[in-house]
Design an enzyme around this catalytic site. Structure first.
Site, short mmCIF file in Angstrom:
data_model
loop_
_atom_site.label_atom_id
_atom_site.label_comp_id
_atom_site.label_asym_id
_atom_site.label_seq_id
_atom_site.Cartn_x
_atom_site.Cartn_y
_atom_site.Cartn_z
CD GLU A 66 13.08 2.86 10.95
OE1 GLU A 66 13.20 3.97 11.50
OE2 GLU A 66 13.68 1.84 11.33
CE LYS A 97 -2.22 3.18 2.92
NZ LYS A 97 -1.97 4.16 1.93
CB CYS A 146 12.00 10.51 8.92
SG CYS A 146 12.80 9.15 8.12
CD GLU A 155 9.14 13.96 11.55
OE1 GLU A 155 8.13 13.23 11.72
OE2 GLU A 155 10.19 13.55 11.04
#
Ligand code: UN1
Length: 488
Positions: A258, A183, A292, A390
């Site tokens: 992750e 996906k 990231c 973040e």
């Protein structure tokens, strides 16, 4: 007309899901919009419902019986051929990636080449899945320890690396004999679809790789909650990752996630400041900061703070923001309207909480796109939201510290732990940082972002969950151990 594989990309082209080697259309579709020019639509991509995902999982389960025990030469050849095809089409695929995600063209093409290298690397790994043989403590017995395929792997990937992250999950999954339900992120399905077409062209048998496009809360949930999926690998946000971990754990599946980062880059007084400024600019703003591994917290000692900030501001004037595919562009658009809103909210909040914002304003262009100038926030303190959460955009903050000890403490005082970096001329500080940084990846006089394809990737604390990705370490997640006792 359904185009599988596509001949062209445009508003009327339809792209379908792939189940057991059949292209499966859907009435429900999403439009893939170019973030550099929102009037440019790449196509209409099928949105799977939960029942479609179940069919894809069943197809993967069925194909697993043959694929898991199939010849490793076949796996090698398919992965190796896919790597070659991706490399041969790097320009075309880079164009597509830049158009659907907004990554600057050179970076987009480099990402495609990285996907090719990942397939080549894991092609080799199919031939190196070695085990161990030891004598038993019981005379006459011999013990073999081997690594077998897990079975059906659910792969859920983010929008920021539309081809490299799928490649670094799909390539090892296949190399170690697993079948896949894949996906991709809903806003970047074209690169994923193109990759699936290439793997079919490379000879991948029907059912081994099934593509289910659509929203996370439908498709991702159906994958992560399924008891017929043996392992789930996810890259994305902390919030969604927490849900994937909970779902997969409840379903008894292996799980690897992750998630985010708030990566520190320390700059000490004895550093090469020009090299450090280049690394900070690269790490903070390239790929529009949408990595990231981005250097989002620049931790600078007071003795060089002002000089370093001046160097950053000077370099920022050269970061031309514009259409991802234009020659002059250094920084492409933000990926979507939602992400742009989030970036701007964080910039506003940083100012409200007392930071000084340089840049960070919308940029006008010839086309309607999500163009945002990189933002540097100075005069920040650790407590500010900008240093805790973040942003996932072209926004970095500067934290002034007294010395190395304070820099290390600030760097580690975060819920994240993906990547960290230090710029220093001191071997003592560099060695100490290597040992005491609480991050999964530590960079010494190198940017926090931009990692190799043949080495392990992953973080600590809230950034990662489960075994490492990439390199030889990938085998841990994509295989199961078996210990065999033989009395010959
Ligand atoms: C890199 O820095 O080269 O989502 C890779 C991300 C990471 C990949 C970063 N998983 O940004």
């Amino acid at each position: 007309m359904t185009q599988n594989p596509p001949a062209a990309y445009g508003p009327d082209e339809l792209f379908d899901n792939l189940i057991a080697g059949q292209w499966v259309p859907s009435e429900d579709r999403s439009r893939n919009i170019n973030p550099s020019d929102t009037s440019d639509v790449l196509g209409q991509f099928a949105r799977a419902d939960a029942a479609t995902v179940e069919r894809a999982i069943a197809a993967a389960k069925q194909a697993s019986e043959t694929w898991a025990h199939g010849p490793i030469q076949q796996r090698f050849d398919i992965l190796d051929t896919a790597g070659t095809l991706i490399r041969e089409r790097a320009d075309q695929l880079g164009e597509l990636l830049a158009r659907e995600e907004g990554k600057q063209l050179k970076e987009a093409t480099a990402e495609v080449l990285r996907a090719s290298q990942l397939f080549k690397f894991f092609a080799g790994e199919t031939l190196r899945n070695t085990g161990e043989v030891v004598d038993s403590v019981r005379p006459g017995l011999r013990v073999e320890m081997i690594h077998e395929p897990v079975g059906v792997v659910g792969i859920i990937t983010p929008w920021n690396f539309p081809i490299a992250i799928p490649a670094w999950k799909i390539a090892p999954a296949l190399a170690y004999g697993n079948t896949i339900v894949f996906k991709p992120a809903e806003i970047v399905p074209a690169s994923a679809h193109a990759l699936v077409c290439i793997l079919r062209e490379a000879g991948l048998p029907d059912g081994v790789l099934n593509l289910v496009m659509g929203p996370g809360r439908v498709v991702g949930d159906a994958i992560s909650t399924s008891r017929d999926v043996d392992a789930v690998t996810f890259t994305g946000s902390v919030g969604v990752g927490a849900g994937v971990i909970a779902n997969a754990s409840a379903a008894g599946s292996k799980v690897q996630c992750e998630m985010g980062g708030k990566n520190p880059l320390i700059v000490l007084g004895d550093a090469d400041l020009d090299a450090a400024a280049d690394a900070a600019i690269n790490g903070a703003f390239f790929s529009t900061g949408q990595r990231c591994t981005a250097s989002s917290r620049l931790i600078v000692t007071a003795d060089v703070h002002d000089e370093f900030v001046a160097k950053l501001k000077e370099r920022m004037t050269g970061l031309t923001v514009g259409d991802a595919r234009a020659e002059s562009t250094v920084i492409g658009p933000v990926v979507s309207a939602d992400q742009l809103k989030q970036d701007e909210e964080y910039i506003r909040l940083a100012a409200d909480e007392g930071g000084t914002v340089h840049g960070g304003e919308r940029v006008e262009a010839d086309t309607e796109g999500y163009f945002l100038a990189p933002a540097l926030v100075t005069e920040t303190t650790e407590e500010m939201t900008i240093n805790k959460e973040e942003v996932f955009g072209p926004v970095a903050s500067v934290i002034k510290v007294a010395d190395y000890d304070e820099a290390l403490a600030v760097a580690n005082r975060t819920t994240f732990g993906l990547s960290s970096g230090i710029y220093t001329g001191s071997l003592t500080h560099a060695e100490h940082f290597k040992r005491h940084s609480q991050a999964g990846m530590v960079m010494v006089n190198a940017p926090t972002a931009g990692v190799d394809y043949h080495t392990s990737f992953g973080g600590r604390k809230g950034s990662s969950y489960g075994p490492r990705e990439q390199g030889r370490a990938a085998r841990e997640f994509f295989t199961l151990h078996k210990t065999i006792y033989v009395n010959p």
